[in-house]
Design an enzyme around this catalytic site. Structure first.
Site, PDB file in Angstrom:
ATOM      1  N   CYS A  14       0.852  -1.180   0.000  1.00 36.36           N
ATOM      2  CA  CYS A  14       0.000   0.000   0.000  1.00 36.36           C
ATOM      3  C   CYS A  14       0.893   1.237   0.000  1.00 36.36           C
ATOM      4  CB  CYS A  14      -0.950   0.090   1.180  1.00 36.36           C
ATOM      5  SG  CYS A  14      -2.147  -1.230   1.241  1.00 36.36           S
ATOM      6  N   ARG A  48       3.931  -0.354  -4.887  1.00 35.04           N
ATOM      7  CA  ARG A  48       3.605  -0.852  -3.546  1.00 35.04           C
ATOM      8  C   ARG A  48       2.291  -1.636  -3.518  1.00 35.04           C
ATOM      9  NH1 ARG A  48       6.925   2.088  -0.100  1.00 35.04           N
ATOM     10  NH2 ARG A  48       5.778   1.358   1.707  1.00 35.04           N
ATOM     11  N   TRP A  56      -2.768  -2.710  -1.657  1.00 35.76           N
ATOM     12  CA  TRP A  56      -2.445  -4.122  -1.794  1.00 35.76           C
ATOM     13  C   TRP A  56      -3.257  -4.797  -0.698  1.00 35.76           C
ATOM     14  CZ3 TRP A  56      -0.521  -8.155   1.120  1.00 35.76           C
ATOM     15  CH2 TRP A  56      -0.095  -9.279   0.410  1.00 35.76           C
ATOM     16  N   ASN A 106      -1.474   2.545   5.555  1.00 33.13           N
ATOM     17  CA  ASN A 106      -0.585   1.461   5.130  1.00 33.13           C
ATOM     18  C   ASN A 106      -0.172   0.703   6.384  1.00 33.13           C
ATOM     19  OD1 ASN A 106       2.932   1.396   4.273  1.00 33.13           O
ATOM     20  ND2 ASN A 106       1.441  -0.212   4.030  1.00 33.13           N
ATOM     21  N   GLY A 107      -0.419  -0.606   6.394  1.00 30.07           N
ATOM     22  CA  GLY A 107      -0.050  -1.411   7.562  1.00 30.07           C
ATOM     23  C   GLY A 107      -1.163  -2.367   7.897  1.00 30.07           C
ATOM     24  N   GLU A 161      16.690 -18.293  -7.957  1.00 30.67           N
ATOM     25  CA  GLU A 161      16.249 -16.939  -8.310  1.00 30.67           C
ATOM     26  C   GLU A 161      15.583 -16.956  -9.697  1.00 30.67           C
ATOM     27  OE1 GLU A 161      15.674 -14.200  -7.066  1.00 30.67           O
ATOM     28  OE2 GLU A 161      15.796 -12.695  -8.639  1.00 30.67           O
ATOM     29  N   LYS A 218      11.830 -15.719 -10.525  1.00 26.55           N
ATOM     30  CA  LYS A 218      11.506 -14.714 -11.557  1.00 26.55           C
ATOM     31  C   LYS A 218      10.423 -15.246 -12.491  1.00 26.55           C
ATOM     32  CE  LYS A 218      12.713 -11.711 -10.414  1.00 26.55           C
ATOM     33  NZ  LYS A 218      13.445 -11.593  -9.221  1.00 26.55           N
ATOM     34  N   GLU A 228       7.025 -15.375 -10.646  1.00 30.13           N
ATOM     35  CA  GLU A 228       6.524 -14.018 -10.363  1.00 30.13           C
ATOM     36  C   GLU A 228       5.962 -13.354 -11.615  1.00 30.13           C
ATOM     37  OE1 GLU A 228       9.134 -11.647  -7.089  1.00 30.13           O
ATOM     38  OE2 GLU A 228      10.230 -12.227  -8.870  1.00 30.13           O
ATOM     39  N   HIS A 259      16.908 -37.438  -5.521  1.00 28.71           N
ATOM     40  CA  HIS A 259      16.296 -37.765  -4.233  1.00 28.71           C
ATOM     41  C   HIS A 259      14.809 -37.438  -4.225  1.00 28.71           C
ATOM     42  CE1 HIS A 259      20.221 -38.748  -2.717  1.00 28.71           C
ATOM     43  NE2 HIS A 259      20.671 -37.595  -3.192  1.00 28.71           N
ATOM     44  N   LYS A 309       6.107  -4.636  -4.300  1.00 33.50           N
ATOM     45  CA  LYS A 309       7.558  -4.569  -4.205  1.00 33.50           C
ATOM     46  C   LYS A 309       8.036  -4.462  -2.768  1.00 33.50           C
ATOM     47  CE  LYS A 309      11.509  -2.832  -6.605  1.00 33.50           C
ATOM     48  NZ  LYS A 309      11.817  -4.197  -7.051  1.00 33.50           N
TER      49      LYS A 309
HETATM   50  C1  G6P Z   1       8.949  -8.761  -2.284  1.00 31.45           C
HETATM   51  C2  G6P Z   1       9.434  -8.390  -3.671  1.00 31.45           C
HETATM   52  C3  G6P Z   1      10.710  -9.159  -3.991  1.00 31.45           C
HETATM   53  C4  G6P Z   1      11.754  -8.915  -2.922  1.00 31.45           C
HETATM   54  C5  G6P Z   1      11.221  -9.251  -1.520  1.00 31.45           C
HETATM   55  C6  G6P Z   1      12.172  -8.787  -0.433  1.00 31.45           C
HETATM   56  O1  G6P Z   1       8.522 -10.072  -2.253  1.00 31.45           O
HETATM   57  O2  G6P Z   1       8.443  -8.666  -4.630  1.00 31.45           O
HETATM   58  O3  G6P Z   1      11.219  -8.719  -5.239  1.00 31.45           O
HETATM   59  O4  G6P Z   1      12.873  -9.699  -3.192  1.00 31.45           O
HETATM   60  O5  G6P Z   1       9.986  -8.581  -1.311  1.00 31.45           O
HETATM   61  O6  G6P Z   1      12.211  -7.381  -0.436  1.00 31.45           O
HETATM   62  P1  G6P Z   1      13.432  -6.530   0.033  1.00 31.45           P
HETATM   63  O7  G6P Z   1      13.018  -5.115  -0.223  1.00 31.45           O
HETATM   64  O8  G6P Z   1      13.625  -6.812   1.493  1.00 31.45           O
HETATM   65  O9  G6P Z   1      14.611  -6.930  -0.766  1.00 31.45           O
END
Ligand code: G6P
Length: 594
Positions: free
Chosen positions: A2, A27, A72, A96-97, A469, A473, A476, A492, A589
């Site tokens: 948010c 956000r 969000w 926000n929170g 990673e 990606k 996501e 395994h 994000k």
């Molecule tokens: C969210 C984002 C990710 C990020 C993660 C950790 O899930 O979508 O891209 O890696 O938060 O965020 P930070 O700001 O702590 O790296």
């Protein structure tokens, strides 16, 4: 998660609110809303992105103070009813929170005769403030009184129908900055939203309440005493990379990786560590999401260079167990935003136990940066795409540089070994630029991956973390089910998943012979092997793989090239499936709730 904005201006604020809110879209973007004051409230709420609020406002929107929100969803569906601002008797609030005791508060407010219009936890806030005002409290005092009843995390901006010249702000646990100058005052979850509207900004501390009137911002701490906060020029709030012809912020940010790595190198090359950090007997790296994978990729180099054992912890999990802290531990927290609630909670936990905290963080004004013992900046610049791309590469570089600085301070590596690593790090921008030039091949592969429902990523050592990673990606951005395994673990259990034509993305790395054998094993079971390997290994993988992507670099360089290649693969798979690359569904994000 948010984003909130508030503006008090010399002219109608509605249009400026939409502009500022658009910069906070990363956000959350499931619904948006705004309210401007005086006379009465003018309110607009929409499902979707801030831009859906529009740019045209009729005569009812002439108010010079206003608040806005991009959501969000946590409590309640993402619909217009649950969009902020929430209103009660001449009080409008954006939040926000998460208010943890919202159910109990709502029950007692309902018992007092209050009627609620949404399913959100946030709506209790305007009701509490309105109740305090009805008892005669002035705006700031009413906010103070309401906050005393709230448990949980909040950054709120409050608008009053009967005091239409101001916005009142309060913070506990969620990030928020206030700004002033150039005839206006403002508040936003991220100061970058306010560029062009004010001259300087300051982050509020927990317990602060600020009153914005004209160009004036009055801040009081939790005890009601006037508080002086650290004001910085708005020019310091970084602006984002231009999207230009790339079509998405995410793609533009991948292209900006070489320049970002140069900045990281310039910021950290030759930087030394304070004695307290250099004396570490053990490191514990804590992070979430991509930041966690950056830490796990870098771990081997940090340990090899410095000789210091390095534990890796998922922030949310670390919080749930009272892990014993070994004497001599130094914590390395990794976060792009410096706002992630779980990582911040670990930071507070460790600092309270006397553990020195190094913050490997991208946002310089974030809470994590402000409260760490040492800031080790990633310097990636502002990143708007929700999925981490250039910031991931810069985290990885910053972490390896941390290992290098540790080795230098401890004398744990020979000067020749240190110089060799330094040369590799200096070459990284060129390696990543060369990896990007493989985009046409990666895009063609991505189109085939997009037609599968699933994908498996494997690798060994650092390449196993890069594979993880890469899988993150892909899921996501394209919503394709993707799993990653250490190549040695395949037999395994996970190999049972392989069937005819399953895409298996093999990240070659150290010990290529073993990874090559694993590639052969999945190929023998019908998998479509896509090998991301160094140029020197391309010929050996060719008979096994459906596609060989011969990447530039070796050792460290190869890992960075793989990161870029995997990001491009995910972007192109997502585009092939018509997904919104910059705004993946359900994600945000900054994860400021736990
Ligand atoms: C969210 C984002 C990710 C990020 C993660 C950790 O899930 O979508 O891209 O890696 O938060 O965020 P930070 O700001 O702590 O790296």
């Amino acid at each position: 998660m948010c984003g909130i904005v508030g503006l008090v201006n010399g002219h109608a604020v509605a249009g400026d609110l939409v502009t500022a809110l658009g910069r906070l879209e990363y956000r959350g973007y499931d619904s948006a809303g705004l309210a401007v004051a005086g006379p009465g409230f003018a309110v607009r709420k929409v499902v979707g992105r801030p831009a859906a609020l529009g740019a045209e406002f009729d005569a009812s929107f002439t108010g010079r103070a206003g608040i806005a929100h991009t959501r969000w969803a946590t409590h309640g569906r993402p619909d217009a009813r649950n969009a902020h601002p929430h209103l009660c008797d001449g009080v409008a609030v954006v939040h926000n929170g998460i208010i943890e005791n919202h159910a109990a508060l709502r029950a007692s407010l309902v018992a007092e005769g209050h009627a609620f219009a949404s399913d959100t936890d946030s709506e209790v806030i305007p009701h509490l403030i309105a109740a305090a005002r009805a008892r005669g409290a002035a705006p700031v005092a009413a906010v103070q009184e309401a906050c005393a009843a709230l448990h949980g995390a909040y950054a709120i901006a409050v608008l009053f129908e009967d005091a239409p010249d101001r916005v009142v702000v309060a913070r506990q646990g969620s990030p928020v900055t206030v700004a002033r100058g150039a005839g206006a005052s403002a508040v936003a979850s991220d100061p970058a939203a306010l560029a062009g509207f004010c001259a300087e900004y300051a982050a509020l501390e927990d317990g602060d309440i600020a009153e914005l009137r004209g160009a004036e911002v009055r801040i009081a701490d939790r005890n009601g005493r006037v508080a002086s906060r650290d004001w910085q020029s708005m020019e310091a709030a970084e602006v984002a990379a231009e999207m230009g012809a790339f079509g998405s912020n995410t793609r533009a940010e991948i292209a900006a990786t070489p320049a970002a790595l140069r900045r990281t190198n310039a910021a950290l090359a030759g930087r030394t560590l304070p004695a307290q950090v250099a004396a570490a007997e053990r490191l514990v790296m804590v992070a979430c999401g991509s930041s966690l994978y950056a830490a796990s990729t870098a771990r081997a180099w940090i340990e090899q260079l410095s000789g210091v054992p390095c534990d890796l912890e998922v922030a949310s999990e670390y919080r749930t167990r009272a892990a014993p802290i070994v004497r001599g531990t130094v914590a390395v927290l990794v976060s792009q935003s410096g706002e992630t609630a779980d990582t911040l909670a670990v930071q507070a936990h460790l600092r309270a136990r006397g553990v020195p905290v190094v913050a490997v963080v991208n946002v310089p004004h974030s809470q994590m940066a402000r409260t760490a013992d040492l800031v080790w900046p990633t310097s990636a610049g502002r990143e708007l795409g929700v999925a981490a791309t250039k910031s991931f590469s810069c985290q990885l570089l910053a972490l390896v540089r941390f290992g290098l600085a540790l080795a230098q301070a401890r004398g744990s590596a020979t000067p020749a070994a240190l110089a060799a690593v330094e040369a590799e790090l200096t070459a990284l921008p060129g390696v990543c630029a060369a990896a990007e030039r493989l985009e046409p091949q990666l895009a063609a592969i991505a189109r085939r991956v997009a037609s599968a429902n699933e994908a498996i990523f494997i690798g060994r050592g650092p390449a196993a973390s890069i594979a993880a990673e890469g899988a993150l990606k892909l899921k996501e951005l394209s919503y394709i089910r993707a799993d990653a395994y250490a190549a040695g673990e395949l037999k395994h259990g996970p190999i049972a998943l392989i069937h005819d034509r399953s895409p298996v993305i093999v990240c070659g790395g150290v010990n290529d012979d073993k990874t090559l054998s694993n590639a052969e094993e999945v190929r023998a079971r019908g998998a479509q092997v896509i090998a991301l390997v160094e140029q020197a290994a391309a010929a050996r993988f060719a008979p096994v793989a459906h596609d060989v992507v011969a990447l530039p670099g070796s050792g460290l360089g190869l890992v960075f090239a793989q990161a870029v290649a995997l990001q491009l693969l995910a972007v192109h798979a997502a585009e092939a499936l018509h997904c919104d690359v910059d705004r993946p569904r359900n994600l945000a994000k900054s994860v400021t709730v736990e």
